[in-house]
Design a protein around this motif. Structure first.
Motif, mmCIF file in Angstrom:
data_model
loop_
_atom_site.group_PDB
_atom_site.id
_atom_site.type_symbol
_atom_site.label_atom_id
_atom_site.label_comp_id
_atom_site.label_asym_id
_atom_site.label_seq_id
_atom_site.Cartn_x
_atom_site.Cartn_y
_atom_site.Cartn_z
ATOM 1 N N VAL A 170 1.025 -1.234 0.112
ATOM 2 C CA VAL A 170 -0.156 0.023 -0.017
ATOM 3 C C VAL A 170 0.950 1.187 -0.062
ATOM 4 C CG1 VAL A 170 -1.590 1.290 1.388
ATOM 5 C CG2 VAL A 170 -1.945 -0.996 1.001
ATOM 6 N N MET A 171 1.874 1.300 0.854
ATOM 7 C CA MET A 171 2.816 2.465 0.843
ATOM 8 C C MET A 171 3.567 2.604 -0.609
ATOM 9 S SD MET A 171 2.829 4.425 3.652
ATOM 10 C CE MET A 171 4.522 4.846 3.452
ATOM 11 N N GLY A 172 3.849 1.521 -0.857
ATOM 12 C CA GLY A 172 4.512 1.434 -2.406
ATOM 13 C C GLY A 172 3.487 2.066 -3.377
ATOM 14 N N ASN A 173 2.242 1.773 -3.403
ATOM 15 C CA ASN A 173 1.298 2.549 -4.273
ATOM 16 C C ASN A 173 1.189 3.798 -4.215
ATOM 17 O OD1 ASN A 173 0.767 -0.139 -5.103
ATOM 18 N ND2 ASN A 173 -1.010 -0.410 -4.046
ATOM 19 N N TRP A 174 1.475 4.431 -2.965
ATOM 20 C CA TRP A 174 1.342 5.947 -2.578
ATOM 21 C C TRP A 174 2.548 6.798 -2.925
ATOM 22 C CZ3 TRP A 174 -3.361 8.597 -2.185
ATOM 23 C CH2 TRP A 174 -4.464 7.936 -1.951
ATOM 24 N N PHE A 175 3.752 6.011 -2.594
ATOM 25 C CA PHE A 175 5.049 7.019 -2.279
ATOM 26 C C PHE A 175 5.956 6.154 -3.404
ATOM 27 C CE2 PHE A 175 2.804 7.356 1.605
ATOM 28 C CZ PHE A 175 2.787 8.694 1.860
ATOM 29 N N GLY A 176 6.374 7.434 -4.404
ATOM 30 C CA GLY A 176 7.558 7.062 -5.250
ATOM 31 C C GLY A 176 8.709 6.989 -4.612
ATOM 32 N N LYS A 177 9.802 6.840 -5.593
ATOM 33 C CA LYS A 177 11.272 6.929 -5.285
ATOM 34 C C LYS A 177 11.444 8.063 -4.657
ATOM 35 C CE LYS A 177 15.822 7.313 -6.827
ATOM 36 N NZ LYS A 177 16.496 7.859 -8.217
ATOM 37 N N ALA A 178 11.087 9.344 -4.762
ATOM 38 C CA ALA A 178 11.489 10.609 -4.357
ATOM 39 C C ALA A 178 11.460 10.715 -2.908
ATOM 40 C CB ALA A 178 10.673 11.770 -5.007
ATOM 41 N N GLY A 179 12.568 10.778 -2.163
ATOM 42 C CA GLY A 179 12.455 10.633 -0.636
ATOM 43 C C GLY A 179 12.008 9.264 -0.216
ATOM 44 N N LEU A 204 -7.420 3.275 2.048
ATOM 45 C CA LEU A 204 -7.336 3.423 0.592
ATOM 46 C C LEU A 204 -6.056 2.621 0.033
ATOM 47 C CD1 LEU A 204 -8.235 7.190 0.112
ATOM 48 C CD2 LEU A 204 -9.754 5.115 -0.307
ATOM 49 N N THR A 205 -6.148 1.653 -0.535
ATOM 50 C CA THR A 205 -5.010 0.906 -1.174
ATOM 51 C C THR A 205 -4.204 1.512 -2.186
ATOM 52 O OG1 THR A 205 -6.350 -0.440 -2.449
ATOM 53 C CG2 THR A 205 -6.118 -1.022 -0.160
ATOM 54 N N SER A 206 -4.725 2.305 -2.997
ATOM 55 C CA SER A 206 -3.882 3.023 -4.206
ATOM 56 C C SER A 206 -4.811 4.223 -4.462
ATOM 57 C CB SER A 206 -4.149 2.083 -5.579
ATOM 58 O OG SER A 206 -5.433 2.018 -5.857
ATOM 59 N N PRO A 207 -3.881 5.175 -5.276
ATOM 60 C CA PRO A 207 -4.494 6.517 -5.649
ATOM 61 C C PRO A 207 -5.684 6.477 -6.238
ATOM 62 C CG PRO A 207 -1.927 6.547 -5.688
ATOM 63 C CD PRO A 207 -2.462 5.130 -5.309
ATOM 64 N N LYS A 208 -5.895 5.554 -7.246
ATOM 65 C CA LYS A 208 -6.935 5.494 -8.072
ATOM 66 C C LYS A 208 -8.198 5.133 -7.536
ATOM 67 C CE LYS A 208 -6.589 0.411 -9.131
ATOM 68 N NZ LYS A 208 -6.441 -0.615 -10.182
ATOM 69 N N GLU A 209 -8.476 4.709 -6.170
ATOM 70 C CA GLU A 209 -9.488 4.743 -5.588
ATOM 71 C C GLU A 209 -10.172 6.015 -5.255
ATOM 72 O OE1 GLU A 209 -9.421 2.177 -1.983
ATOM 73 O OE2 GLU A 209 -8.535 0.723 -3.213
ATOM 74 N N VAL A 210 -9.530 7.080 -5.363
ATOM 75 C CA VAL A 210 -10.095 8.629 -5.200
ATOM 76 C C VAL A 210 -9.642 9.459 -6.198
ATOM 77 C CG1 VAL A 210 -9.748 8.474 -2.573
ATOM 78 C CG2 VAL A 210 -7.644 9.011 -3.917
#
Length: 472
Positions: A171-180, A234-240
């Motif tokens: 879930v965290m990987g779905n929401w946060f990319g490599k930046a930081g 919310l498991t991924s950004p596409k849900e919202v």
């Protein structure tokens, strides 16, 4: 025309701030505290080992039992003739839990990539809470003591708890990319340490009423957390309606860099980047990666084996530190529980700082290697800690910094890097599987280690246990 690496990194960092919404904050907090509660229930068991051992064996405290309660009641809990055999059985329970936990991780990662992550996580939390309640509270209330029943419950608990880590990392990987990612995941991976602190605090507060109430409190809080996760995560950004990570990588170079893991190289040929072990784009919905395909990804096996050695040491502190402090220094169990918190404090600080350094250097492995070299020295120093609580707490914090930090990085940020490298095109359907492989292999090492710790301590001494840690 491609941007220079330094400019891409600056743009990616600005992208991280600009794309962070209140949904990101909610996801961060819910996944953080959901896994904290899972760890709190595990920590409860390690914090009440002395009380359980006393309940299961005759001791000086049991000598007055007929005056306080019927003799038959005390005798029904007499599972072992002495504390040494009870301690060995407690170590066996740790091993049983970790073996089932390791097996469950391999399965849970695959299941998490194929089912709704929210459902899997919520089911694991609520079901595990019921098992913990049955193990520590219900059996004591009913005065039912049986070694095989304890073993069966702990096998089931390990399988259920294994649903947690692959799901929350995915879930965290779905929401946060490599930046930081090193800093964000380093801070977020403190969830395990916060759970340990929470579990130790709750156990020490109610331990005077009986160890069964420590299990009752943590199980109740964990069950409530599972309900909240079911209705709020919310498991991924596409849900919202937000764009998924990497969805616009052909249009926006910032997002392309933000989702490229540190495990890859910036100089990889375009022909190599066109290769994917995922299904082709005939279907808009990417398929979940296979187990053996995930094992063949670059870096998965080496980091898994390294994590097996590291998790052995980290979980030995997790399971045995309060018992060691009580057994070796004669400190009260509640005091030992509270003092053991400093190891987790060191892990929180270590994971956050080392993750930030790895972001700045754009390298993970050198940071881990240096930290583990210092860990050898800190382990040697802690094995010779005097009978002084302040000095012990300081050395314990340093040890947690150099052991807990790398452990948190491998299990979170590096697992996310491995699951989002170029060969899988950043597909979220690889994240839970890869995380399950890394953490599952680590749990196998930790499972073997817990039995060895109890065996070495019984036949040799605690100093040889620390030599074993240094070797790992």
């Amino acid at each position: 025309m491609a941007m220079p690496g330094s400019l891409r990194r600056q743009s990616a960092n600005r992208g991280l701030v600009s794309h962070c919404t209140h949904h990101h904050v909610v996801v961060f907090l819910l996944t953080f505290f959901s896994y904290s509660l899972l760890h709190a229930s595990r920590k409860t068991f390690s914090n009440v080992k002395v009380s359980i051992s006393s309940q299961w064996t005759p001791s000086c405290r049991n000598s007055t039992a007929p005056e306080l309660r019927p003799y038959e009641l005390w005798n029904s809990s007499h599972l072992f003739p002495n504390a040494e055999e009870a301690t060995l059985f407690l170590g066996t329970l740790d091993t049983i839990f970790l073996i089932s936990y390791a097996v469950g991780l391999f399965v849970s990662g695959i299941v998490g990539d194929r089912l709704n992550l929210r459902w899997v996580l919520s089911f694991g939390m609520c079901s595990s809470a019921l098992v913990v309640f049955s193990f520590g509270t219900l059996t004591e209330w009913l005065h039912f003591y049986n070694k095989w029943f304890y073993c069966c419950l702990w096998v089931v608990n390990g399988l259920l708890q294994s649903t947690g880590w692959p799901c929350v990392v995915a879930v965290m990987g779905n929401w946060f990319g490599k930046a930081g990612r090193g800093f964000v995941f380093g801070l977020w991976s403190a969830c395990a340490s916060v759970g340990n602190i929470l579990g130790a605090f709750l156990a020490s507060c109610v331990l005077k009423y009986g160890y069964e109430y420590a299990f009752l409190v943590t199980a109740s809080v964990q069950f409530a957390g599972g309900v909240i996760v079911f209705f709020g995560l919310l498991t991924s950004p596409k849900e919202v309606g937000l764009p998924e990570l990497g969805a616009d990588e052909d249009k926006v170079s910032v997002e392309e860099d933000a989702n490229r893991p540190l495990m890859g190289s910036d100089d990889v040929d375009d022909d190599d980047r066109n290769y994917s072990i995922q299904a082709t784009d005939n279907d808009n919905q990417p398929k979940a990666i296979g187990f053996f395909q995930a094992c063949c990804l670059p870096g998965v096996v080496p980091y898994s084996l390294a994590y097996a050695c590291l998790k052995l040491v980290n979980y030995s502190f997790f399971f045995w530190l309060p018992f060691y402090l009580s057994n070796n220094f004669g400190w009260k169990e509640a005091e030992a529980d509270q003092l053991s918190i400093w190891y987790d404090v060191g892990g929180i600080i270590g994971g956050t700082i080392q993750g930030l350094i790895s972001d700045v250097l754009q390298k993970r492995a050198p940071v881990l290697a240096v930290s583990l070299l210092f860990a050898v020295g800190s382990l040697f120093g802690y094995s010779r800690s005097p009978n002084s609580k302040p000095i012990n707490a300081v050395i314990m914090t340093i040890t947690g910094f150099f052991i807990g930090g790398p452990s948190n990085m491998i299990s979170s940020a590096i697992s996310a890097d491995l699951g989002r490298q170029d060969l899988v095109k950043g597909s979220s359907e690889a994240l839970a599987t890869v995380t399950g492989i890394v953490d599952g292999t680590g749990s196998i090492g930790a499972a073997v280690g817990q039995y060895l710790v109890s065996l070495i301590q019984e036949n040799l001494d605690w100093i040889w246990v620390f030599y074993f840690f240094i070797l790992m």
